[in-house]
Design a protein around this motif. Sequence first.
Motif, PDB file in Angstrom:
ATOM      1  N   THR A 168      22.340  10.481 -16.700  1.00 60.14           N
ATOM      2  CA  THR A 168      22.832   9.342 -16.628  1.00 60.14           C
ATOM      3  C   THR A 168      23.408   8.872 -15.261  1.00 60.14           C
ATOM      4  OG1 THR A 168      24.975   9.642 -17.509  1.00 60.14           O
ATOM      5  CG2 THR A 168      23.194   8.904 -19.134  1.00 60.14           C
ATOM      6  N   PRO A 173      26.092   0.626 -16.214  1.00 59.49           N
ATOM      7  CA  PRO A 173      26.468   0.796 -17.433  1.00 59.49           C
ATOM      8  C   PRO A 173      25.717   0.523 -18.859  1.00 59.49           C
ATOM      9  CG  PRO A 173      28.416  -0.341 -16.227  1.00 59.49           C
ATOM     10  CD  PRO A 173      26.833  -0.336 -15.314  1.00 59.49           C
ATOM     11  N   GLU A 174      24.906  -0.516 -18.621  1.00 59.90           N
ATOM     12  CA  GLU A 174      23.837  -0.940 -19.472  1.00 59.90           C
ATOM     13  C   GLU A 174      22.668   0.202 -19.621  1.00 59.90           C
ATOM     14  OE1 GLU A 174      20.923  -4.781 -20.941  1.00 59.90           O
ATOM     15  OE2 GLU A 174      22.200  -4.863 -19.043  1.00 59.90           O
ATOM     16  N   SER A 175      22.405   0.473 -18.794  1.00 61.33           N
ATOM     17  CA  SER A 175      21.238   1.464 -18.515  1.00 61.33           C
ATOM     18  C   SER A 175      22.022   2.836 -19.133  1.00 61.33           C
ATOM     19  CB  SER A 175      20.656   1.736 -17.302  1.00 61.33           C
ATOM     20  OG  SER A 175      20.089   0.597 -16.758  1.00 61.33           O
ATOM     21  N   VAL A 176      23.087   3.396 -18.912  1.00 56.90           N
ATOM     22  CA  VAL A 176      23.874   4.649 -19.481  1.00 56.90           C
ATOM     23  C   VAL A 176      23.611   4.207 -20.938  1.00 56.90           C
ATOM     24  CG1 VAL A 176      25.975   5.689 -19.627  1.00 56.90           C
ATOM     25  CG2 VAL A 176      25.259   4.931 -17.355  1.00 56.90           C
ATOM     26  N   VAL A 177      23.992   3.261 -21.703  1.00 51.96           N
ATOM     27  CA  VAL A 177      24.226   3.260 -22.973  1.00 51.96           C
ATOM     28  C   VAL A 177      22.715   3.313 -23.373  1.00 51.96           C
ATOM     29  CG1 VAL A 177      24.416   1.690 -24.916  1.00 51.96           C
ATOM     30  CG2 VAL A 177      26.080   1.694 -22.988  1.00 51.96           C
ATOM     31  N   GLU A 178      21.765   2.732 -22.688  1.00 53.06           N
ATOM     32  CA  GLU A 178      20.400   2.784 -23.180  1.00 53.06           C
ATOM     33  C   GLU A 178      19.804   4.354 -23.126  1.00 53.06           C
ATOM     34  OE1 GLU A 178      18.260   0.164 -20.827  1.00 53.06           O
ATOM     35  OE2 GLU A 178      19.074  -1.522 -21.722  1.00 53.06           O
ATOM     36  N   ARG A 180      21.724   7.077 -23.154  1.00 53.67           N
ATOM     37  CA  ARG A 180      22.285   7.802 -24.388  1.00 53.67           C
ATOM     38  C   ARG A 180      21.683   7.514 -25.763  1.00 53.67           C
ATOM     39  NH1 ARG A 180      28.664   6.360 -22.964  1.00 53.67           N
ATOM     40  NH2 ARG A 180      28.714   7.573 -20.766  1.00 53.67           N
ATOM     41  N   GLN A 181      21.309   6.499 -26.033  1.00 55.66           N
ATOM     42  CA  GLN A 181      20.573   6.247 -27.281  1.00 55.66           C
ATOM     43  C   GLN A 181      19.192   6.860 -27.353  1.00 55.66           C
ATOM     44  OE1 GLN A 181      21.942   4.533 -29.897  1.00 55.66           O
ATOM     45  NE2 GLN A 181      24.074   4.423 -28.707  1.00 55.66           N
ATOM     46  N   LYS A 184      20.158  10.639 -27.997  1.00 48.61           N
ATOM     47  CA  LYS A 184      20.465  10.528 -29.218  1.00 48.61           C
ATOM     48  C   LYS A 184      19.118  10.692 -30.110  1.00 48.61           C
ATOM     49  CE  LYS A 184      24.065   7.834 -28.951  1.00 48.61           C
ATOM     50  NZ  LYS A 184      25.375   7.386 -29.591  1.00 48.61           N
ATOM     51  N   GLU A 201      30.946  11.622 -22.394  1.00 46.14           N
ATOM     52  CA  GLU A 201      29.592  11.530 -22.675  1.00 46.14           C
ATOM     53  C   GLU A 201      29.182  12.602 -23.543  1.00 46.14           C
ATOM     54  OE1 GLU A 201      26.336   9.670 -20.079  1.00 46.14           O
ATOM     55  OE2 GLU A 201      26.464  11.711 -19.326  1.00 46.14           O
ATOM     56  N   GLU A 204      30.094  12.102 -27.048  1.00 43.65           N
ATOM     57  CA  GLU A 204      29.438  11.155 -27.920  1.00 43.65           C
ATOM     58  C   GLU A 204      28.003  11.601 -28.127  1.00 43.65           C
ATOM     59  OE1 GLU A 204      27.553   6.955 -26.888  1.00 43.65           O
ATOM     60  OE2 GLU A 204      29.266   7.431 -25.753  1.00 43.65           O
TER      61      GLU A 204
END
Length: 321
Positions: A168, A173-178, A180-181, A184, A201, A204
């Motif tokens: 990441t 921030p938006e790309s980081v969440v994507e 990480r998803q 996962k 991170e 999570e």
Amino acid sequence: MLKSSSATTFAMDVRDLRKEYPGVVAVDGISFRVAAGTIHGFLGPNGAGKSTTIRMLAGLLAPTQGSAAVLGLDPVNQGLALKSRLGLLPEQPPLYADMTVREYLSFVAKLHAVAEVPAAVERVAGLTGLAKVLGRLIGNLSKGYRQRVGIAQALVHDPELVILDEPTAGLDPESVVEIRQLVKSLRGHKTVLFSSHLLHEVEEVCDGVTIIAQGKLVAHGTLAEVRARVATKRELRLRVRELSDKLKSQLEALASLSSLQVEASEAGSVAIQLQFSSSEEFAPAVARLVVAEGGELLELASGKDALEDIFLSLLRQGGQP
């Protein structure tokens, strides 16, 4: 020390791995295992030996001594076979600035002898959010999108094991969440070794963690096991309908209690924080006490040390596993 288990399949089995350079020991006899299908965090401060270890596991660097079985293969003697089953995102993604995203991912897919190259490129572009930029030159992309291309090339041949070094880094921030998803979503389907300096991170995303410092193993296991190693206190947070003087006195008399703080009083409830000087589990005893004193327990939760605190505590212990 490695724990044996006949029921667990290990994607990685590292034994006394060591790498020496003239006058420097970069990796000093580390051993750890990573269960297949899990997401495993790989942590350490700068210069700890993470990148050197990753290069040895990927078959890019021969160890001075020790061994590693990666997907059951020896990275030194069976490196070519391993590379067809491994996806690697190094710290500096191997990108060609003069290629379009589609050309580059197609090129990597062909190197891995992927049967249906266009379909593989479309699939991985959808996973990593690159569908809208497939026709653009990589050199004209933002740093965040170049990082996505690096992740895509690690996944385009549908590998069993994915090693991601700071996946990441450089993302908004938006790309980081994507991302990480996305990582996962690989749990149970692929094994992921996830290197990151962002401790929250790892907490999570990951199932387990390996921590190294100065080339030595500091800790290895599930997050719960690593927490248990350094836990010196236990924190409980509870919410009751009403805190009577008698209940408060009974709570204050609990063994090992070091502090009791009434955090907040809201309409119809009182929040309380209890901190114990022992790492024992006190939640059942607290619940029984509240009920025995006629109180109404609305909420009870154990506090956890943040991974960052655990990490710093382990480093202060001098890297002794």
